[in-house]
Design a protein around this motif. Structure first.
Motif, PDB file in Angstrom:
ATOM      1  N   LEU A  39       0.836  -1.197   0.000  1.00  0.00           N
ATOM      2  CA  LEU A  39       0.000   0.000   0.000  1.00  0.00           C
ATOM      3  C   LEU A  39       0.874   1.253   0.000  1.00  0.00           C
ATOM      4  O   LEU A  39       2.006   1.235   0.477  1.00  0.00           O
ATOM      5  N   THR A  40       0.354   2.325  -0.529  1.00  0.00           N
ATOM      6  CA  THR A  40       1.069   3.598  -0.538  1.00  0.00           C
ATOM      7  C   THR A  40       0.914   4.294   0.809  1.00  0.00           C
ATOM      8  O   THR A  40       0.069   3.917   1.629  1.00  0.00           O
ATOM      9  N   GLY A  41       1.722   5.334   1.026  1.00  0.00           N
ATOM     10  CA  GLY A  41       1.610   6.096   2.258  1.00  0.00           C
ATOM     11  C   GLY A  41       0.242   6.724   2.416  1.00  0.00           C
ATOM     12  O   GLY A  41      -0.299   6.802   3.526  1.00  0.00           O
ATOM     13  N   THR A  42      -0.333   7.191   1.310  1.00  0.00           N
ATOM     14  CA  THR A  42      -1.666   7.786   1.356  1.00  0.00           C
ATOM     15  C   THR A  42      -2.714   6.761   1.767  1.00  0.00           C
ATOM     16  O   THR A  42      -3.610   7.054   2.566  1.00  0.00           O
ATOM     17  N   GLN A  43      -2.607   5.549   1.221  1.00  0.00           N
ATOM     18  CA  GLN A  43      -3.560   4.496   1.575  1.00  0.00           C
ATOM     19  C   GLN A  43      -3.443   4.102   3.042  1.00  0.00           C
ATOM     20  O   GLN A  43      -4.446   3.903   3.724  1.00  0.00           O
ATOM     21  N   ILE A  44      -2.206   3.993   3.535  1.00  0.00           N
ATOM     22  CA  ILE A  44      -2.003   3.651   4.941  1.00  0.00           C
ATOM     23  C   ILE A  44      -2.569   4.752   5.839  1.00  0.00           C
ATOM     24  O   ILE A  44      -3.209   4.486   6.857  1.00  0.00           O
ATOM     25  N   GLY A  45      -2.352   6.010   5.446  1.00  0.00           N
ATOM     26  CA  GLY A  45      -2.916   7.124   6.200  1.00  0.00           C
ATOM     27  C   GLY A  45      -4.430   7.090   6.223  1.00  0.00           C
ATOM     28  O   GLY A  45      -5.064   7.406   7.248  1.00  0.00           O
ATOM     29  N   THR A  46      -5.039   6.684   5.110  1.00  0.00           N
ATOM     30  CA  THR A  46      -6.495   6.563   5.040  1.00  0.00           C
ATOM     31  C   THR A  46      -7.003   5.505   6.008  1.00  0.00           C
ATOM     32  O   THR A  46      -8.035   5.680   6.665  1.00  0.00           O
ATOM     33  N   ILE A  47      -6.271   4.413   6.122  1.00  0.00           N
ATOM     34  CA  ILE A  47      -6.648   3.347   7.062  1.00  0.00           C
ATOM     35  C   ILE A  47      -6.651   3.870   8.490  1.00  0.00           C
ATOM     36  O   ILE A  47      -7.609   3.661   9.244  1.00  0.00           O
ATOM     37  N   TYR A  48      -5.582   4.561   8.870  1.00  0.00           N
ATOM     38  CA  TYR A  48      -5.487   5.082  10.240  1.00  0.00           C
ATOM     39  C   TYR A  48      -6.559   6.139  10.506  1.00  0.00           C
ATOM     40  O   TYR A  48      -7.070   6.257  11.622  1.00  0.00           O
ATOM     41  N   ALA A  49      -6.887   6.931   9.498  1.00  0.00           N
ATOM     42  CA  ALA A  49      -7.938   7.938   9.657  1.00  0.00           C
ATOM     43  C   ALA A  49      -9.285   7.279   9.919  1.00  0.00           C
ATOM     44  O   ALA A  49     -10.042   7.699  10.810  1.00  0.00           O
ATOM     45  N   ILE A 357      -8.166  13.525  10.434  1.00  0.00           N
ATOM     46  CA  ILE A 357      -7.941  14.571   9.427  1.00  0.00           C
ATOM     47  C   ILE A 357      -6.541  14.480   8.820  1.00  0.00           C
ATOM     48  O   ILE A 357      -6.365  14.565   7.596  1.00  0.00           O
ATOM     49  N   LEU A 358      -5.544  14.281   9.668  1.00  0.00           N
ATOM     50  CA  LEU A 358      -4.149  14.433   9.231  1.00  0.00           C
ATOM     51  C   LEU A 358      -3.527  13.164   8.639  1.00  0.00           C
ATOM     52  O   LEU A 358      -2.593  13.261   7.843  1.00  0.00           O
ATOM     53  N   SER A 359      -4.008  11.981   9.037  1.00  0.00           N
ATOM     54  CA  SER A 359      -3.349  10.738   8.606  1.00  0.00           C
ATOM     55  C   SER A 359      -3.225  10.618   7.085  1.00  0.00           C
ATOM     56  O   SER A 359      -2.132  10.347   6.568  1.00  0.00           O
ATOM     57  N   PRO A 360      -4.303  10.798   6.307  1.00  0.00           N
ATOM     58  CA  PRO A 360      -4.143  10.694   4.849  1.00  0.00           C
ATOM     59  C   PRO A 360      -3.308  11.832   4.273  1.00  0.00           C
ATOM     60  O   PRO A 360      -2.588  11.630   3.284  1.00  0.00           O
ATOM     61  N   ILE A 361      -3.380  13.021   4.873  1.00  0.00           N
ATOM     62  CA  ILE A 361      -2.589  14.151   4.369  1.00  0.00           C
ATOM     63  C   ILE A 361      -1.103  13.890   4.558  1.00  0.00           C
ATOM     64  O   ILE A 361      -0.293  14.074   3.639  1.00  0.00           O
ATOM     65  N   VAL A 362      -0.726  13.436   5.751  1.00  0.00           N
ATOM     66  CA  VAL A 362       0.679  13.141   6.025  1.00  0.00           C
ATOM     67  C   VAL A 362       1.141  11.938   5.201  1.00  0.00           C
ATOM     68  O   VAL A 362       2.272  11.905   4.713  1.00  0.00           O
ATOM     69  N   GLY A 363       0.254  10.944   5.039  1.00  0.00           N
ATOM     70  CA  GLY A 363       0.607   9.804   4.199  1.00  0.00           C
ATOM     71  C   GLY A 363       0.926  10.225   2.773  1.00  0.00           C
ATOM     72  O   GLY A 363       1.880   9.734   2.157  1.00  0.00           O
ATOM     73  N   ASN A 364       0.143  11.146   2.235  1.00  0.00           N
ATOM     74  CA  ASN A 364       0.411  11.674   0.895  1.00  0.00           C
ATOM     75  C   ASN A 364       1.723  12.452   0.865  1.00  0.00           C
ATOM     76  O   ASN A 364       2.464  12.426  -0.135  1.00  0.00           O
ATOM     77  N   LEU A 365       2.044  13.120   1.970  1.00  0.00           N
ATOM     78  CA  LEU A 365       3.302  13.856   2.084  1.00  0.00           C
ATOM     79  C   LEU A 365       4.488  12.905   1.993  1.00  0.00           C
ATOM     80  O   LEU A 365       5.502  13.212   1.335  1.00  0.00           O
ATOM     81  N   TYR A 366       4.374  11.743   2.626  1.00  0.00           N
ATOM     82  CA  TYR A 366       5.445  10.744   2.535  1.00  0.00           C
ATOM     83  C   TYR A 366       5.638  10.281   1.092  1.00  0.00           C
ATOM     84  O   TYR A 366       6.766  10.060   0.641  1.00  0.00           O
ATOM     85  N   ASP A 367       4.538  10.123   0.362  1.00  0.00           N
ATOM     86  CA  ASP A 367       4.620   9.656  -1.026  1.00  0.00           C
ATOM     87  C   ASP A 367       5.227  10.699  -1.950  1.00  0.00           C
ATOM     88  O   ASP A 367       5.937  10.363  -2.903  1.00  0.00           O
ATOM     89  N   THR A 368       4.969  11.966  -1.683  1.00  0.00           N
ATOM     90  CA  THR A 368       5.376  13.022  -2.628  1.00  0.00           C
ATOM     91  C   THR A 368       6.757  13.602  -2.332  1.00  0.00           C
ATOM     92  O   THR A 368       7.550  13.810  -3.250  1.00  0.00           O
ATOM     93  N   VAL A 369       7.057  13.873  -1.060  1.00  0.00           N
ATOM     94  CA  VAL A 369       8.346  14.517  -0.750  1.00  0.00           C
ATOM     95  C   VAL A 369       9.297  13.606   0.005  1.00  0.00           C
ATOM     96  O   VAL A 369      10.468  13.962   0.205  1.00  0.00           O
ATOM     97  N   GLY A 370       8.825  12.449   0.435  1.00  0.00           N
ATOM     98  CA  GLY A 370       9.690  11.518   1.162  1.00  0.00           C
ATOM     99  C   GLY A 370       9.605  11.711   2.663  1.00  0.00           C
ATOM    100  O   GLY A 370       9.140  12.737   3.164  1.00  0.00           O
ATOM    101  N   PHE A 371      10.101  10.701   3.392  1.00  0.00           N
ATOM    102  CA  PHE A 371      10.001  10.720   4.851  1.00  0.00           C
ATOM    103  C   PHE A 371      10.819  11.838   5.477  1.00  0.00           C
ATOM    104  O   PHE A 371      10.343  12.558   6.362  1.00  0.00           O
TER     105      PHE A 371
END
Length: 419
Positions: A39-49, A357-371
């Motif tokens: 799963l992508t970082g965004t998807q994992i963030g969506t799960i936690y949200a 609110i933040l989990s999918p946003i931060v997950g997308n941040l990991y995918d786009t700019v890196g950890f």
């Protein structure tokens, strides 16, 4: 006296096995999402949200049922059953759904995980806390066995995950067998439970809390510090494992490190009250925020496993100081008769809403700019809110008597109306 002691040991064993079953897979859940489910970082963030949203819904429901049944063990048996189904659920239901029908898997997983673990944890802890008052033992001593169980679970999971990822879920189910056997032997004299009944807190009480500026300022501080930090920590295991020559080595080392960290947390909970009493609860919150900022920024700057492992261990210091400071800050500055709802609304609810609110946003941040870049940005956010708290939170030297008097008058008027 013997019965009181045996009740303490049985409930301590029960909470030990519950946290063992939870952390034996939960610590490696983000790695399982990333390495096994791809799963992508965004998807994992969506799960936690979604997990956070479902927990917010279920916690009041569990609380209502718990109040109705008193010290009967029905809910504990129900949660034990759900824990026993962890292995079959993850392997035959949750995993396939996430890969083939992602959003159906997210919803299904959030319901089961919230009922069994996220919200279920509060039910177990509340039951033991009530029993501690009935049988005169310290709740903190019993709860410490839960931390020990978590540490043992994480330690065992490190090697098991590399050998066969499914083992961590079967180990959780195996732990439920011991939970069930222990629960069968627990005998509670319900005739002794009358003194723990308290006046329930209704929506009017919660609504009244929001009239106080200091409550809002506290919630804003928690949202921008502890909540952001919690979201940062969700996928840290994935980044940590990537720093090693092989992913397998990173997974195993993370298990050992996380286990050691949890042991340190137990020790930290013993030392934290002395520190917070010395510097005051407000400065305890600010110190916790500063440690969070240092760990997040440090995680974005260092590149080697040894340095980031040392920084990771700071979580044990930050968590113990934060929890003690939150309870002492609320008890000092607000009416103690509303301390529970203040904790639930001001701290727990702020964290859950923020995570949703933040989990999918931060997950997308990991995918786009890196950890690393994301960690630096999140560290700057927490640092900013820590500075905000320095000016916005109630001073340790100031006792807002007018606030306590208003809340006490409100409760007294409510009691008169009821009578």
């Amino acid at each position: 006296m013997y019965h009181e002691n045996i009740t303490y040991w049985k409930l301590s064993a029960f909470i030990f096995m519950f946290f063992f079953s939870w952390l034996v897979f939960f610590a490696f859940l983000p790695i399982w999402f990333g390495q096994k489910m791809h799963l992508t970082g965004t998807q994992i963030g969506t799960i936690y949200a979604c997990n956070a949203i479902c927990t917010m819904i279920l916690q009041p429901c569990y609380g209502y049922i718990s109040d109705k049944i008193g010290m009967k063990k029905y809910l504990l048996y129900f949660i034990t059953l759900l824990v026993a189904l962890t292995g079959p659920f993850f392997i035959f239901v949750y995993g396939p759904l996430l890969q083939n029908m992602f959003f159906a898997g997210v919803i299904c997983g959030s319901v089961v995980l919230s009922m069994a673990y996220y919200a279920g944890c509060a039910v177990n802890e509340s039951y033991i806390e009530k029993a501690s008052r009935m049988y005169n033992f310290e709740f903190g001593r019993a709860r410490a066995w839960g931390s020990l169980g978590a540490a043992v679970g994480v330690f065992c999971a490190g090697r098991a995950f590399n050998y066969d990822a499914n083992l961590i879920f079967w180990m959780a189910s195996a732990g439920a067998i011991f939970m069930f056997l222990i629960l069968l032997t627990v005998k509670i004299d319900e005739s002794r439970a009358d003194f723990i009944k308290e006046e329930s807190i209704g929506l009017k009480d919660v609504k009244h809390l929001f009239k106080f500026k200091d409550v809002w300022l506290f919630m804003i501080f928690i949202f921008g510090s502890a909540c952001v930090y919690g979201v940062f920590d969700q996928q840290f295991a994935i980044y940590y494992a990537s720093l090693f020559p092989t992913v397998e080595q990173g997974n195993e080392t993370f298990g050992y490190l996380n286990s050691f960290q949890i042991f340190l947390e137990a020790g930290g909970m013993c030392l934290a009250p002395f520190i917070v009493n010395k510097i005051g609860p407000k400065h305890g919150l600010i110190l916790a925020g500063a440690i969070m900022t240092f760990r997040m920024v440090g995680s974005g700057l260092v590149n080697d496993p040894i340095s980031i492992s040392i920084i990771k261990l700071l979580h044990a210091v930050e968590l113990s100081i934060l929890l003690v400071s939150v309870f002492k800050y609320l008890a000092k500055n607000f009416d103690t008769r509303l301390s529970s709802v203040l904790y639930l609304v001001g701290y727990q609810l702020s964290n859950q809403v923020g995570a949703a609110i933040l989990s999918p946003i931060v997950g997308n941040l990991y995918d786009t700019v890196g950890f690393k870049t994301a960690y630096l940005f999140l560290g700057a956010v927490v640092g900013t809110f820590t500075i905000f708290g320095l000016f916005a939170l109630i001073s340790d030297r100031r006792i807002p008597k007018e606030k306590q008097e208003e809340m006490k008058a409100y409760i007294q008027s409510k009691q008169k109306t009821t009578n």
